[in-house]
Design a protein around this motif. Structure first.
Motif, mmCIF file in Angstrom:
data_model
loop_
_atom_site.group_PDB
_atom_site.id
_atom_site.type_symbol
_atom_site.label_atom_id
_atom_site.label_comp_id
_atom_site.label_asym_id
_atom_site.label_seq_id
_atom_site.Cartn_x
_atom_site.Cartn_y
_atom_site.Cartn_z
ATOM 1 N N ASP A 52 0.829 -1.210 0.000
ATOM 2 C CA ASP A 52 0.000 0.000 0.000
ATOM 3 C C ASP A 52 0.859 1.253 0.000
ATOM 4 O O ASP A 52 0.592 2.207 -0.739
ATOM 5 N N MET A 55 2.737 1.709 -3.446
ATOM 6 C CA MET A 55 1.874 2.048 -4.581
ATOM 7 C C MET A 55 1.402 3.508 -4.570
ATOM 8 O O MET A 55 0.963 4.010 -5.603
ATOM 9 N N VAL A 61 4.699 6.091 -8.192
ATOM 10 C CA VAL A 61 3.523 6.321 -9.036
ATOM 11 C C VAL A 61 3.972 6.860 -10.389
ATOM 12 O O VAL A 61 3.532 6.392 -11.442
ATOM 13 N N THR A 64 5.837 4.171 -12.546
ATOM 14 C CA THR A 64 5.001 3.083 -13.069
ATOM 15 C C THR A 64 3.809 3.583 -13.882
ATOM 16 O O THR A 64 2.947 2.792 -14.251
ATOM 17 N N LEU A 97 2.334 -6.994 -5.757
ATOM 18 C CA LEU A 97 2.869 -6.003 -6.702
ATOM 19 C C LEU A 97 2.645 -6.433 -8.153
ATOM 20 O O LEU A 97 2.292 -5.612 -9.003
ATOM 21 N N SER A 100 -0.906 -5.931 -9.116
ATOM 22 C CA SER A 100 -1.281 -4.520 -9.278
ATOM 23 C C SER A 100 -1.160 -4.085 -10.737
ATOM 24 O O SER A 100 -1.708 -3.069 -11.136
ATOM 25 N N LYS A 102 1.610 -3.113 -12.065
ATOM 26 C CA LYS A 102 2.587 -2.022 -12.134
ATOM 27 C C LYS A 102 4.034 -2.495 -12.229
ATOM 28 O O LYS A 102 4.912 -1.713 -12.582
#
Length: 197
Positions: A52, A55, A61, A64, A97, A100, A102
């Protein structure tokens, strides 16, 4: 005599059936409160906190936003006195991960087996070369994830206090810059009653 023997056999059967244990399935996400040792609840809390935080960290941010950087996970050093499967912690973090969308990961733990498969495909003569994976085509990792897991244990009479700290870092392999880091702390205390219950 026969009646006595029957009674003894019946009593033995009942005693043995009373010793049988029962196994139930539980909720894997339920809070575990058995003791102060590192457990599944702690693992889940660490993984959730780390993912958390990573990300929403602004540089991550941005990194990615238009691409999926390639990461490899180095070993997490277990500096506790317990046997803790730190690979299980990083496996959970890695899964979250990847899911996600990303990040991508390379698995350094299987490099030798991959090399053997590549050699088999290119040298054995048993693989159609139009379908064989070519040597030297793997993608290099840009980032390395690594960290430490430590604990401090204190005892005072009937009370045991355990402090855990998990630190995770994300290093840019080319520049040597740590792009992200965070810690998760857990404190667990257990007090025994006067009667040890």
């Amino acid at each position: 005599m026969l009646r006595l023997l029957s009674m003894l056999l019946l009593g033995s059967a009942l005693a043995l059936s009373g010793c049988a244990s029962k196994v139930d399935y539980g909720d894997a996400q339920a809070r575990e409160t058995v003791n102060t040792d590192f457990g599944s609840t702690d693992l889940q809390m660490i993984a959730a906190k780390m993912v958390d935080d990573m990300m929403v960290f602004p540089p991550i941010v941005q990194m990615t936003q238009n691409r999926r950087p390639v990461v490899f996970v180095d070993r997490i050093k277990n500096k506790t006195t317990e046997h803790v499967d730190t690979e299980s912690i990083t496996d959970t973090i890695q899964s979250k991960l990847i899911n996600s969308g990303k990040f991508r990961f390379v698995d350094m733990s299987v490099v030798d087996r991959v090399r053997q498969q590549l050699e088999y495909q290119s040298d054995s003569g048993m693989v159609d070369q139009s379908t064989a994976a070519a040597m030297g085509r793997q993608i290099g990792a840009e980032l390395m994830m690594y960290g430490n897991f430590s604990s401090i244990v204190k005892r005072d009479g009937s009370t045991k206090d355990v402090y855990y700290k998990f630190t995770l870092k994300l290093l840019n392999i080319q520049t040597g810059i740590i792009e992200w880091t965070n810690e998760k702390e857990i404190r667990k205390t257990r007090s025994k009653s006067l009667f040890g219950l």
